[in-house]
Design an enzyme around this catalytic site. Sequence first.
Site, PDB file in Angstrom:
ATOM      1  NE  ARG A  12     -15.268  -1.726   1.771  1.00  0.00           N
ATOM      2  CZ  ARG A  12     -14.115  -2.210   1.303  1.00  0.00           C
ATOM      3  NH1 ARG A  12     -13.374  -2.984   2.054  1.00  0.00           N
ATOM      4  NH2 ARG A  12     -13.711  -1.909   0.087  1.00  0.00           N
ATOM      5  CD  GLN A 141       5.310   6.096   2.188  1.00  0.00           C
ATOM      6  OE1 GLN A 141       5.609   7.091   2.864  1.00  0.00           O
ATOM      7  NE2 GLN A 141       5.813   4.908   2.447  1.00  0.00           N
ATOM      8  CE1 TYR A 147      -4.300   6.575  -1.640  1.00  0.00           C
ATOM      9  CE2 TYR A 147      -2.575   7.828  -0.553  1.00  0.00           C
ATOM     10  CZ  TYR A 147      -3.846   7.287  -0.540  1.00  0.00           C
ATOM     11  OH  TYR A 147      -4.664   7.468   0.550  1.00  0.00           O
ATOM     12  N   GLY A 178      -3.331  11.224   8.211  1.00  0.00           N
ATOM     13  CA  GLY A 178      -2.090  10.451   8.257  1.00  0.00           C
ATOM     14  C   GLY A 178      -2.454   8.983   8.182  1.00  0.00           C
ATOM     15  CE1 TYR A 179       1.010   4.750   5.894  1.00  0.00           C
ATOM     16  CE2 TYR A 179       1.701   7.008   6.332  1.00  0.00           C
ATOM     17  CZ  TYR A 179       1.746   5.862   5.544  1.00  0.00           C
ATOM     18  OH  TYR A 179       2.501   5.850   4.406  1.00  0.00           O
TER      19      TYR A 179
HETATM   20  N1  CAA Z   1      11.559   3.634   2.223  1.00  0.00           N
HETATM   21  C1  CAA Z   1      12.724   3.184   1.660  1.00  0.00           C
HETATM   22  N2  CAA Z   1      12.836   1.959   1.155  1.00  0.00           N
HETATM   23  C2  CAA Z   1      11.786   1.135   1.242  1.00  0.00           C
HETATM   24  C3  CAA Z   1      10.556   1.538   1.812  1.00  0.00           C
HETATM   25  C4  CAA Z   1      10.484   2.843   2.322  1.00  0.00           C
HETATM   26  N3  CAA Z   1       9.360   3.319   2.903  1.00  0.00           N
HETATM   27  N4  CAA Z   1       9.697   0.507   1.729  1.00  0.00           N
HETATM   28  C5  CAA Z   1      10.354  -0.502   1.138  1.00  0.00           C
HETATM   29  N5  CAA Z   1      11.610  -0.123   0.857  1.00  0.00           N
HETATM   30  C6  CAA Z   1      12.660  -0.912   0.207  1.00  0.00           C
HETATM   31  C7  CAA Z   1      12.825  -2.292   0.816  1.00  0.00           C
HETATM   32  O1  CAA Z   1      13.697  -2.224   1.912  1.00  0.00           O
HETATM   33  C8  CAA Z   1      13.406  -3.064  -0.349  1.00  0.00           C
HETATM   34  O2  CAA Z   1      14.761  -2.735  -0.506  1.00  0.00           O
HETATM   35  P1  CAA Z   1      15.828  -3.757  -1.171  1.00  0.00           P
HETATM   36  O3  CAA Z   1      15.400  -3.916  -2.618  1.00  0.00           O
HETATM   37  O4  CAA Z   1      17.121  -3.067  -1.017  1.00  0.00           O
HETATM   38  O5  CAA Z   1      15.685  -5.018  -0.364  1.00  0.00           O
HETATM   39  C9  CAA Z   1      12.632  -2.457  -1.490  1.00  0.00           C
HETATM   40  O6  CAA Z   1      12.239  -1.151  -1.127  1.00  0.00           O
HETATM   41  C10 CAA Z   1      11.338  -3.225  -1.722  1.00  0.00           C
HETATM   42  O7  CAA Z   1      11.537  -3.880  -2.826  1.00  0.00           O
HETATM   43  P2  CAA Z   1      10.576  -5.103  -3.175  1.00  0.00           P
HETATM   44  O8  CAA Z   1      10.993  -5.594  -4.520  1.00  0.00           O
HETATM   45  O9  CAA Z   1      10.472  -6.062  -2.045  1.00  0.00           O
HETATM   46  O10 CAA Z   1       9.192  -4.335  -3.290  1.00  0.00           O
HETATM   47  P3  CAA Z   1       7.838  -4.936  -3.665  1.00  0.00           P
HETATM   48  O11 CAA Z   1       7.669  -4.883  -5.129  1.00  0.00           O
HETATM   49  O12 CAA Z   1       7.595  -6.230  -2.983  1.00  0.00           O
HETATM   50  O13 CAA Z   1       6.878  -3.823  -3.033  1.00  0.00           O
HETATM   51  C11 CAA Z   1       5.929  -2.490  -1.319  1.00  0.00           C
HETATM   52  C12 CAA Z   1       6.723  -3.742  -1.658  1.00  0.00           C
HETATM   53  C13 CAA Z   1       4.671  -2.391  -2.196  1.00  0.00           C
HETATM   54  C14 CAA Z   1       6.758  -1.261  -1.530  1.00  0.00           C
HETATM   55  C15 CAA Z   1       5.535  -2.659   0.162  1.00  0.00           C
HETATM   56  O14 CAA Z   1       6.708  -2.559   0.938  1.00  0.00           O
HETATM   57  C16 CAA Z   1       4.535  -1.624   0.649  1.00  0.00           C
HETATM   58  O15 CAA Z   1       3.347  -1.811   0.481  1.00  0.00           O
HETATM   59  N6  CAA Z   1       5.020  -0.576   1.278  1.00  0.00           N
HETATM   60  C17 CAA Z   1       4.135   0.407   1.910  1.00  0.00           C
HETATM   61  C18 CAA Z   1       3.852   1.571   1.032  1.00  0.00           C
HETATM   62  C19 CAA Z   1       2.991   2.508   1.804  1.00  0.00           C
HETATM   63  O16 CAA Z   1       3.407   3.092   2.796  1.00  0.00           O
HETATM   64  N7  CAA Z   1       1.747   2.661   1.390  1.00  0.00           N
HETATM   65  C20 CAA Z   1       0.816   3.452   2.121  1.00  0.00           C
HETATM   66  C21 CAA Z   1      -0.467   2.721   2.177  1.00  0.00           C
HETATM   67  S1  CAA Z   1      -1.615   3.447   3.312  1.00  0.00           S
HETATM   68  C22 CAA Z   1      -2.239   4.763   2.504  1.00  0.00           C
HETATM   69  O17 CAA Z   1      -1.944   5.042   1.388  1.00  0.00           O
HETATM   70  C23 CAA Z   1      -3.225   5.606   3.271  1.00  0.00           C
HETATM   71  C24 CAA Z   1      -2.748   6.980   3.427  1.00  0.00           C
HETATM   72  O18 CAA Z   1      -3.253   7.855   2.770  1.00  0.00           O
HETATM   73  C25 CAA Z   1      -1.729   7.274   4.437  1.00  0.00           C
END
Ligand code: CAA
Length: 240
Positions: A12, A141, A147, A178-179
Amino acid sequence: MARTALVTGGSRGIGAAISKALKAEGHNVAATYAGNDEAAAKFTEETGIKTYKWNVASYEDSKAGIAKVEEELGPIDIVIANAGITRDAPFHKMTPDQWQEVIDTNLTGVFNTVHPVWPGMRERGFGRIVVISSINGQKGQFAQVNYAATKAGDLGIVKSLAQEGAAKGITANAVCPGYIATEMVMAVPEKVRESIIGMIPTGRLGEPEEIARCVTFLASDDASFINGSTISANGGQFFV
Ligand code: CAA
């Protein structure tokens, strides 16, 4: 030259694109998967690439699975350690289980995949190891302490393996995608994903095939003097 290649998580996402690209190069490919039988069966049906089910987090399962692949397809000369998972959470919410699962699969999984094939590569005087790291191992990140730690660890692994394998004709390199438009990135909340795409100068997600092309080059006989290096393929989002 046709060789036997092992791609973990190879049915996948980025792994599937790598398996197909290596097959197109004429290699005998074995693709592993952890749990999704249906996706694996469909992949084999569509591509003719054999799939093998085991959990890369288990050393014993990896060793037994690798022995089976070698029995059926011959000695493994190319290993693509690609299998990986995310368990994203802000650090204050990250549980010990979320930490451990990611370490076991993404980091220990690389050890478990490479260690059983290493003696054979040393004996035969040839090997290609490519570990799929990530941009997030290079820059960190939000919500990915677990991770990012594993993906940064991958870079340490290849730099060390490169020094140990060089005299035996083995190279070890990393690719940092990257993404990329895969299920893993599509699982990121849409608003967050859109803001990430806004940070990519190319203005789009990458395609799995764009990563696969880096991998097939590093896995080729032509890449013999590239060892311990990292190729970043991230649309210009981050420079080391
Ligand atoms: N930078 C700064 N702040 C961020 C942020 C970021 N990138 N992402 C979220 N936040 C903040 C939100 O604005 C929020 O702020 P407040 O508390 O002030 O409102 C807070 O962080 C999020 O708090 P939550 O309690 O809502 O968080 P949650 O427990 O629901 O978690 C999360 C949410 C898991 C962080 C979700 O936003 C997420 O999945 N983010 C993406 C993370 C990411 O980029 N992962 C990469 C996956 S792809 C990959 O990994 C492949 C690769 O190799 C590139």
